[in-house]
Design an enzyme around this catalytic site. Structure first.
Site, PDB file in Angstrom:
ATOM      1  N   MET A  30       0.100  11.283  44.027  1.00 25.73           N
ATOM      2  CA  MET A  30      -0.233  12.628  43.531  1.00 25.73           C
ATOM      3  C   MET A  30       0.519  12.892  42.241  1.00 25.73           C
ATOM      4  SD  MET A  30      -1.058  15.087  46.673  1.00 25.73           S
ATOM      5  CE  MET A  30       0.592  15.600  47.022  1.00 25.73           C
ATOM      6  N   ARG A  35      11.033   6.797  40.941  1.00 22.57           N
ATOM      7  CA  ARG A  35      11.390   5.393  41.186  1.00 22.57           C
ATOM      8  C   ARG A  35      10.723   4.824  42.436  1.00 22.57           C
ATOM      9  NH1 ARG A  35      16.199   3.578  42.106  1.00 22.57           N
ATOM     10  NH2 ARG A  35      17.057   5.557  42.811  1.00 22.57           N
ATOM     11  N   HIS A  37       7.671   5.472  43.377  1.00 23.41           N
ATOM     12  CA  HIS A  37       6.338   5.022  42.935  1.00 23.41           C
ATOM     13  C   HIS A  37       6.454   3.739  42.110  1.00 23.41           C
ATOM     14  CE1 HIS A  37       5.412   9.496  43.351  1.00 23.41           C
ATOM     15  NE2 HIS A  37       4.561   8.919  44.179  1.00 23.41           N
ATOM     16  N   SER A 193       8.710  13.546  44.759  1.00 26.09           N
ATOM     17  CA  SER A 193       8.281  14.348  43.605  1.00 26.09           C
ATOM     18  C   SER A 193       8.848  15.748  43.696  1.00 26.09           C
ATOM     19  CB  SER A 193       6.762  14.436  43.570  1.00 26.09           C
ATOM     20  OG  SER A 193       6.240  13.127  43.540  1.00 26.09           O
ATOM     21  N   ARG A 194       9.122  16.183  44.929  1.00 27.70           N
ATOM     22  CA  ARG A 194       9.583  17.574  45.109  1.00 27.70           C
ATOM     23  C   ARG A 194      11.079  17.733  44.837  1.00 27.70           C
ATOM     24  NH1 ARG A 194       5.307  17.539  49.332  1.00 27.70           N
ATOM     25  NH2 ARG A 194       3.809  19.159  48.742  1.00 27.70           N
TER      26      ARG A 194
HETATM   27  O1  PAF Z   1       1.483  10.254  49.477  1.00 25.20           O
HETATM   28  C1  PAF Z   1       0.768  10.792  48.591  1.00 25.20           C
HETATM   29  O2  PAF Z   1       1.125  10.898  47.429  1.00 25.20           O
HETATM   30  C2  PAF Z   1      -0.590  11.367  48.980  1.00 25.20           C
HETATM   31  O3  PAF Z   1      -0.561  11.901  50.265  1.00 25.20           O
HETATM   32  C3  PAF Z   1      -1.746  10.375  48.822  1.00 25.20           C
HETATM   33  C4  PAF Z   1      -1.614   9.189  49.772  1.00 25.20           C
HETATM   34  C5  PAF Z   1      -1.820   9.902  47.402  1.00 25.20           C
HETATM   35  C6  PAF Z   1      -3.072  11.065  49.154  1.00 25.20           C
HETATM   36  O4  PAF Z   1      -3.298  12.162  48.329  1.00 25.20           O
END
Ligand code: PAF
Length: 520
Positions: A30, A35, A37, A193-194
């Site tokens: 999203m 890091r 990701h 992210s939060r």
């Molecule tokens: O984990 C996430 O970022 C979201 O839940 C996903 C898997 C991209 C689905 O929107």
């Protein structure tokens, strides 16, 4: 790195699986990439069988998974930073569609998916109704468009990972789901992210979340009596003391997400808290012993080769129980005792000094009463009589007891005929590894040919194998049976590496990488 915004651009870039020359690995996100990701993208880009896959990252803030009053509209959308992070981590393309582009018929008209209730009624699912329906719906939509060979997801969102693995299995999608270890900040907070919403002061308080979970791993707490209420109350108190508002603290079975009242073996301890306006989740794995894996199956299914490699890959001790029965058979013969005579064998079991030692990981030597019998137990004479010896109740009892003692602390994968049913009925993963009679006959013929022996006609080999299966399954003591909770893995058409990978994937569904990393 290519930027893709429309479905047409995406479909053109992805090609169909048939057109592809290299596999496509997919990391859905999203955005607000961090890091955690980057590590998913890096793992996604690792070569497979010598060739580098193509890596696609998607960034889509999915409205379907936000409830009323949640942070959909203010969810961070740092477009340029995301492009930089994805590109630096090695992504080949970034797909960032608008809501209208991904759901052209509108959200209202969309076919929705709803994962099983029992997976949703715990942890975040219980507190965020509809959230996992939204996740499942968007991920299924993305997978339909991208059609990747591999889907990579973070272990941090363990419930999401369990649910999406189930979605892929239930829809029969032809792809592998790979979970990747949670990445943490220097202070122990799981990357999210939060986290960027946290003020400096909140950030200090937030550290109590990983700390309280880590404290629960201390041997004293786990062994207090394993009772979940005691454990959960201690963690809750520690979180509240740090002024975190506790949404839940739960102890569950990691694979099925069934709540546990007592910890025995492995348990997932997970918590969600509010810190200021920010909702944080984290988990840890508690273990009363290290992981235990049971692999059973008929003769000729290739258990030894794959189990040994699987053990080496995961740093588990490899216990070949067949070698123990063989070693005893060697001793019975050496003592001039009739292998069919259980009463005569019984005295030999007293004070039997049978040792399996693993020199380098996965390689095993067998010693019996001071003799190294590693090679001797593979002789045709031993092979011909081991079933007779292994069928005596006294033999079964003595060796089962020894195997259980070896597995008491876990950290082991045992292979045999009755591991999941009799030796380790509480193993964390039970696999029944098998192949059709025709396939096993084909493999046996190849093996005989490779070793320079005469190869009987295939029909004859098939009859021998079917006969052995029948004898193993119908003997009175410890018959070969698939444990009700074992996963059947049929290896027809799979190369050895594919079987090992399938075992690793099954293990990873039960034991996160963060709790039990692969052997380096
Ligand atoms: O984990 C996430 O970022 C979201 O839940 C996903 C898997 C991209 C689905 O929107």
């Amino acid at each position: 790195m290519q930027l893709l915004q429309t479905r047409a651009e995406l479909l053109h870039w992805c090609e169909t699986p048939a057109q592809r020359t290299v596999p496509l690995h997919f990391v859905p996100t999203m955005g607000a990439l961090h890091r955690g990701h980057s590590s998913l993208v890096e793992v996604a880009g690792r070569p497979v069988a010598g060739s580098a896959p193509r890596v696609l990252v998607s960034v889509f803030v999915n409205p379907l998974q936000f409830g009323p009053g949640e942070d959909f509209s203010c969810y961070p959308r740092p477009l340029e930073a995301d492009e930089r992070v994805a590109s630096e981590a090695g992504a080949d393309a970034l797909f960032r569609p608008s809501v209208e582009e991904l759901f052209p018929g509108g959200e209202g008209q969309l076919t929705r998916l709803s994962p099983p209730r029992e997976l949703q009624e715990v942890l975040c699912g219980r507190h965020r109704p509809g959230h996992f329906d939204g996740v499942a719906t968007v991920v299924a939509r993305l997978l339909g468009l991208v059609r990747p060979e591999r889907l990579l997801l973070g272990e941090k969102d363990w419930q999401q990972l369990v649910i999406l693995r189930r979605l892929v299995a239930d829809l029969g999608l032809p792809l592998r789901v790979q979970g990747c270890a949670t990445v943490r900040e220097g202070d122990g907070l799981a990357c999210s992210s939060r986290n960027r919403y946290l003020s400096a002061l909140e950030r200090l308080r937030a550290r109590a979340l990983p700390q309280a979970l880590a404290a629960a791993r201390e041997p004293l707490m786990v062994s207090a009596d394993g009772s979940a209420p005691v454990l959960l109350a201690t963690v809750r108190t520690a979180l509240e003391r740090a002024e975190l508002e506790v949404e839940y603290v739960e102890l569950l079975q990691p694979h099925s997400l069934t709540p546990l009242t007592r910890l025995s073996g492995l348990g997932l301890l997970a918590a969600a808290v509010r810190c200021g306006s920010c909702r944080l989740i984290d988990h840890t794995i508690l273990m009363t012993r290290q992981p235990l894996v049971a692999i059973d199956g008929p003769a000729g299914a290739g258990k030894s080769t794959v189990t040994r490699a699987f053990a080496a890959r995961l740093g588990l001790v490899y216990l070949d129980t067949g070698a123990m029965y063989r070693a005893l058979t060697w001793w019975v013969r050496r003592q001039g005792v009739d292998p069919a005579d259980g009463t005569a064998i019984e005295p030999l079991l007293k004070g039997l000094d049978l040792k399996l030692t693993t020199a380098t990981v996965g390689e095993q030597r067998v010693s019996l009463n001071g003799h190294d019998v590693t090679e001797a137990i593979r002789s045709p004479e031993v092979t011909g009589q081991v079933s007779l010896v292994a069928a005596h109740a006294c033999v079964r009892t003595a060796l089962t007891r020894q195997q259980q003692a070896m597995g008491e602390r876990g950290g082991l994968v045992a292979e045999g005929r009755d591991i999941g049913t009799a030796v380790f009925p509480d193993a964390d993963l039970k696999v029944f590894l098998t192949a059709t009679v025709a396939e096993r006959a084909r493999r046996r013929a190849l093996d005989l040919e490779r070793r320079g022996f005469a190869v009987p006609p295939l029909v004859e080999l098939q009859q021998q194998i079917a006969g052995r299966d029948h004898a193993d399954a119908s003997r009175e003591v410890a018959p070969l049976r698939q444990a009700p909770d074992a996963v059947e893995l049929i290896t027809d058409g799979l190369a050895i590496e594919g079987v090992i990978q399938a075992l690793v994937d099954l293990f990873r569904e039960r034991v996160p990488e963060e709790a039990w990393p692969e052997a380096s």
